[in-house]
Write an enzyme that holds these catalytic residues in place. Structure first.
Site, PDB file in Angstrom:
ATOM      1  N   SER A 147     -32.327  20.276 -30.853  1.00 21.73           N
ATOM      2  CA  SER A 147     -32.118  21.876 -30.792  1.00 21.73           C
ATOM      3  C   SER A 147     -32.906  22.301 -29.522  1.00 21.73           C
ATOM      4  O   SER A 147     -33.950  21.471 -28.987  1.00 21.73           O
ATOM      5  CB  SER A 147     -32.642  22.361 -31.745  1.00 21.73           C
ATOM      6  OG  SER A 147     -33.097  23.680 -31.777  1.00 21.73           O
ATOM      7  N   TYR A 160     -38.825  22.675 -38.901  1.00 19.90           N
ATOM      8  CA  TYR A 160     -37.798  22.412 -38.274  1.00 19.90           C
ATOM      9  C   TYR A 160     -38.108  22.097 -36.825  1.00 19.90           C
ATOM     10  O   TYR A 160     -37.532  20.902 -36.084  1.00 19.90           O
ATOM     11  CB  TYR A 160     -36.808  23.766 -38.160  1.00 19.90           C
ATOM     12  CG  TYR A 160     -35.330  23.718 -37.504  1.00 19.90           C
ATOM     13  CD1 TYR A 160     -34.455  23.188 -38.288  1.00 19.90           C
ATOM     14  CD2 TYR A 160     -35.457  24.200 -36.187  1.00 19.90           C
ATOM     15  CE1 TYR A 160     -33.123  23.000 -37.685  1.00 19.90           C
ATOM     16  CE2 TYR A 160     -34.164  24.135 -35.594  1.00 19.90           C
ATOM     17  CZ  TYR A 160     -33.081  23.554 -36.285  1.00 19.90           C
ATOM     18  OH  TYR A 160     -31.783  23.384 -35.571  1.00 19.90           O
TER      19      TYR A 160
HETATM   20  P1  NAD Z   1     -24.195  23.760 -40.943  1.00 19.11           P
HETATM   21  O1  NAD Z   1     -24.796  24.526 -42.303  1.00 19.11           O
HETATM   22  O2  NAD Z   1     -22.773  24.676 -40.593  1.00 19.11           O
HETATM   23  O3  NAD Z   1     -23.687  22.429 -41.321  1.00 19.11           O
HETATM   24  C1  NAD Z   1     -24.505  21.612 -41.596  1.00 19.11           C
HETATM   25  C2  NAD Z   1     -23.775  20.441 -42.531  1.00 19.11           C
HETATM   26  O4  NAD Z   1     -24.667  19.297 -43.009  1.00 19.11           O
HETATM   27  C3  NAD Z   1     -23.314  21.119 -43.896  1.00 19.11           C
HETATM   28  O5  NAD Z   1     -21.873  20.564 -43.943  1.00 19.11           O
HETATM   29  C4  NAD Z   1     -24.092  20.328 -44.843  1.00 19.11           C
HETATM   30  O6  NAD Z   1     -23.345  20.137 -46.005  1.00 19.11           O
HETATM   31  C5  NAD Z   1     -24.683  19.137 -44.099  1.00 19.11           C
HETATM   32  N1  NAD Z   1     -25.644  18.506 -44.928  1.00 19.11           N
HETATM   33  C6  NAD Z   1     -26.906  19.086 -45.138  1.00 19.11           C
HETATM   34  N2  NAD Z   1     -27.816  18.328 -45.612  1.00 19.11           N
HETATM   35  C7  NAD Z   1     -27.053  17.069 -45.773  1.00 19.11           C
HETATM   36  C8  NAD Z   1     -27.370  15.769 -46.183  1.00 19.11           C
HETATM   37  N3  NAD Z   1     -28.679  15.587 -46.814  1.00 19.11           N
HETATM   38  N4  NAD Z   1     -26.758  14.688 -46.173  1.00 19.11           N
HETATM   39  C9  NAD Z   1     -25.588  14.977 -45.500  1.00 19.11           C
HETATM   40  N5  NAD Z   1     -24.960  16.213 -44.992  1.00 19.11           N
HETATM   41  C10 NAD Z   1     -25.906  17.507 -45.304  1.00 19.11           C
HETATM   42  O7  NAD Z   1     -24.919  23.876 -39.843  1.00 19.11           O
HETATM   43  P2  NAD Z   1     -24.829  23.739 -38.156  1.00 19.11           P
HETATM   44  O8  NAD Z   1     -24.993  24.964 -37.691  1.00 19.11           O
HETATM   45  O9  NAD Z   1     -23.274  23.189 -37.789  1.00 19.11           O
HETATM   46  O10 NAD Z   1     -25.919  22.518 -38.037  1.00 19.11           O
HETATM   47  C11 NAD Z   1     -25.517  21.384 -37.477  1.00 19.11           C
HETATM   48  C12 NAD Z   1     -26.859  20.627 -36.863  1.00 19.11           C
HETATM   49  O11 NAD Z   1     -26.911  21.398 -35.484  1.00 19.11           O
HETATM   50  C13 NAD Z   1     -28.306  20.684 -37.414  1.00 19.11           C
HETATM   51  O12 NAD Z   1     -28.935  19.624 -37.257  1.00 19.11           O
HETATM   52  C14 NAD Z   1     -28.735  21.646 -36.774  1.00 19.11           C
HETATM   53  O13 NAD Z   1     -30.156  21.653 -36.876  1.00 19.11           O
HETATM   54  C15 NAD Z   1     -28.239  21.739 -35.356  1.00 19.11           C
HETATM   55  N6  NAD Z   1     -28.476  22.957 -34.616  1.00 19.11           N
HETATM   56  C16 NAD Z   1     -27.650  24.108 -34.982  1.00 19.11           C
HETATM   57  C17 NAD Z   1     -27.961  25.116 -34.251  1.00 19.11           C
HETATM   58  C18 NAD Z   1     -27.364  26.583 -34.583  1.00 19.11           C
HETATM   59  O14 NAD Z   1     -27.708  27.496 -33.981  1.00 19.11           O
HETATM   60  N7  NAD Z   1     -26.199  26.648 -35.620  1.00 19.11           N
HETATM   61  C19 NAD Z   1     -28.873  25.029 -32.825  1.00 19.11           C
HETATM   62  C20 NAD Z   1     -29.281  23.938 -32.989  1.00 19.11           C
HETATM   63  C21 NAD Z   1     -29.234  23.163 -33.552  1.00 19.11           C
END
Ligand code: NAD
Length: 265
Positions: A147, A160
């Site tokens: 991130s 985080y």
């Molecule tokens: P999201 O909530 O849409 O999806 C996350 C997925 O991870 C979900 O399907 C959930 O069921 C799964 N998950 C959670 N805990 C789990 C576990 N213990 N085992 C297996 N699966 C698990 O979130 P997103 O925004 O798509 O985030 C995905 C990644 O991207 C994360 O690592 C997040 O930190 C990172 N990220 C997101 C953003 C953003 O702005 N959305 C920005 C930077 C980084």
């Protein structure tokens, strides 16, 4: 969207957290590029639904139930994926959650939960993927979902920010250990992307900071971008595709920031 056909033809990827958001879209984009995809998530119904969508569109995929904090579930999930699709060439360690609270109110149990998903999950899935990648030195690519918070800090996000900084260390060690055996690693560092993870944070931050949800978006999340825009799930998938398809170890051990200029380094 750019033409991505065949860039990953013949490859197999396992993507964690692929039932939703960034991981789900990446699974769809990788499949369109010819990749067989193991769609791993603790939300089994969601993982199966993504896999079904890929298969219905003519791709190859399998849904895999996996809580990335459980060594047993990770190893069983990889066994299932390899049995269905063959050895894993690409791991995207993407599963993640967000918990916001100032440090003085941050429950120790929440701290441990978040670090377990982001860091234990990255470690356990890497270890499992290396069984495929080190076998006969076939090589591979590991992409960690970092991130902007792998490089910058924000209030309320102690666990985080700590976890996302930690992934840089793991990726760099893997680049060194895996380099001689054909394994490359990267961290993708997105700015804010509208997914369920972010949609949940908007009202939480509004309450914590005592401002409106619109102000959270404009004055907190997108404040330092060059154009006030969210990064999209497609932006992130295209970057992952580029890194996964890059042919040599000229590019390894890197963190690549994709954030509308929020973070430049
Ligand atoms: P999201 O909530 O849409 O999806 C996350 C997925 O991870 C979900 O399907 C959930 O069921 C799964 N998950 C959670 N805990 C789990 C576990 N213990 N085992 C297996 N699966 C698990 O979130 P997103 O925004 O798509 O985030 C995905 C990644 O991207 C994360 O690592 C997040 O930190 C990172 N990220 C997101 C953003 C953003 O702005 N959305 C920005 C930077 C980084």
């Amino acid at each position: 969207m750019q033409n991505t056909s065949h860039q990953l033809q013949g490859k197999t990827a396992l993507i964690t957290g692929a039932a939703s958001g960034i991981g789900k879209n990446m699974a769809l984009v990788f499949a369109k590029a010819g990749c067989a995809v193991a769609v791993a998530d603790m939300n089994q119904a969601g993982a199966d639904a993504t896999a079904k969508e890929i298969v219905a569109a003519g791709g190859k995929a399998v849904g895999v139930a996996m809580d990335v904090t459980s060594e047993e579930q990770v190893n069983a999930g990889f066994d299932k994926a390899v049995a269905a699709l063959g050895p894993i060439d690409i791991l995207v360690s993407n599963a993640g959650i967000q918990i916001v609270n100032p440090i003085e109110n941050f429950a120790f149990s929440d701290w441990k939960k978040l670090l377990a998903i982001h860091l234990d999950g990255a470690f356990l899935t890497t270890k499992a993927a290396l069984k495929s990648m080190y076998k006969d030195d076939r090589g591979g690519v590991v992409i960690y979902m970092g991130s902007v918070h792998s490089h910058e800090a924000s209030k309320l996000k102690s666990a985080y920010v700590t976890a996302k900084h930690g992934l840089l260390g793991l990726a760099r060690v893997l680049a060194k250990e895996g380099g001689p055996r054909g394994v490359r690693s990267h961290v993708i560092c997105p700015g804010f992307v509208r997914t369920p993870l972010v949609d949940k944070q908007i009202p939480e931050q509004a309450k914590e900071l005592n401002i409106t949800e619109e102000q959270v978006i404009k004055n907190v999340m997108l404040k330092d971008t060059v154009d006030g825009e969210f990064t999209t799930v497609d932006d992130v998938a295209q970057l992952a595709l580029f890194l996964a398809a890059f042919p040599t170890a000229a590019l390894t051990g890197q963190s690549v920031i994709i954030s509308h200029g929020w973070c430049m380094q």
